[in-house]
Design an enzyme around this catalytic site. Structure first.
Site, PDB file in Angstrom:
ATOM      1  CB  CYS A  89      -0.901   0.019   1.231  1.00  0.00           C
ATOM      2  SG  CYS A  89      -1.849   1.530   1.410  1.00  0.00           S
ATOM      3  CB  CYS A 130      -2.457   3.005   3.547  1.00  0.00           C
ATOM      4  SG  CYS A 130      -2.214   1.468   2.650  1.00  0.00           S
TER       5      CYS A 130
END
Length: 274
Positions: free
Chosen positions: A114, A117
């Site tokens: 990610c 995020c």
């Protein structure tokens, strides 16, 4: 200093038999990124080229734009039980002692899968691009594109031993020469390492260059390419719909499924000559 690989013993099954042998794994460790001594975020990464990673991350966050914006990078506090430096904390000093914007605080763990995020909305990640790519005059012949994946694959030394890393490669758009290749457990980290290398080498914006990623082309990778001034992003796998939308909006050429002598051009096909 920490290594990009680790060794563990595994039980290998083969037919009705089994054997025990050592196996190489891609290393994954946390890296805390600080700016001016103030914690910004923690990302999970493969150790190696950490300064490039931090520099590229700061470009992607819109905190630095040129090499002059980054005064220094250094490893700081972070020790194991024996008191040895873990090399898992990097502090960046920005030129002019600029304050870290409140909007930049992530206060969360960024995983190796990610890169965005913690953002509240898609609109929040449409960071202002300081190096517009829409007017970049780059054109490349299909034959040049077709050779890039093999060149990047040949540079993936850690992948050869572990089979567990993503890669990103920066190529000269005229000659097709590979200028920089980086590997990491995270796609976004591999791209940050390439962009950070370019920033520290004084190469931004990356006008006339091609960025190739070993996996899919996501929105975040498209944004990172645009922020670095890359006019053509290629991936060996599929792009997401949002990546295509962003590339179209910015005038960036987005190529997917670049495998052998085949590819799909999703945006700005005029940059592919012939």
């Amino acid at each position: 200093m920490t290594r990009a690989t680790a060794r563990r013993r595994v039980v290998r099954l083969h037919g009705d038999g089994r054997s025990t042998r050592p196996d190489a794994l891609a290393a994954e460790e946390p890296l805390e990124i600080r700016v001016g001594g103030e914690p910004l975020t923690v990302t999970m990464r493969t150790p190696g080229q950490d300064f490039d990673l931090v520099a590229g991350f700061l470009v992607g966050e819109g905190l630095v734009h040129t090499a002059e914006d980054l005064a220094a990078l250094r490893y700081c506090a972070g020790t194991d039980e024996d008191g040895a430096n873990t090399y898992n904390v990097v502090d960046a000093a920005l030129r002019g002692a600029r304050a870290l914007p409140l909007s930049a605080h992530r206060n969360l763990l960024t995983t190796s899968a990610c890169g965005l995020c913690g953002r509240d909305t898609v609109d929040a990640v449409r960071t202002h691009v300081r190096h517009p790519v829409g007017d970049d005059p780059l054109t490349v012949p299909p034959a040049l594109l077709y050779g890039l994946a093999d060149r990047l694959r040949a540079a993936q030394r850690t992948f050869d031993s572990t089979g567990g890393l993503h890669a990103a490669g920066l190529f000269d758009g005229t000659s097709g020469a590979l200028l920089c290749a980086r590997e990491d457990v995270g796609r976004h980290n591999a791209v940050d390492k390439v962009v950070g290398w370019a920033l520290r080498a004084g190469r931004l914006p990356l006008t006339g260059h091609v960025l190739l990623v070993s996996g899919r082309a996501s929105f975040e990778l498209t944004q990172k390419a645009a922020l670095a001034g890359v006019p053509l992003l290629a991936a060996v796998s599929a792009p997401s719909s949002l990546a295509v939308d962003l590339a179209e909006e910015l005038g960036l050429t987005l190529v997917g499924f670049l495998r052998g002598e085949r590819a799909n051009v999703y945006t700005r096909p005029d940059r592919i000559s012939g």
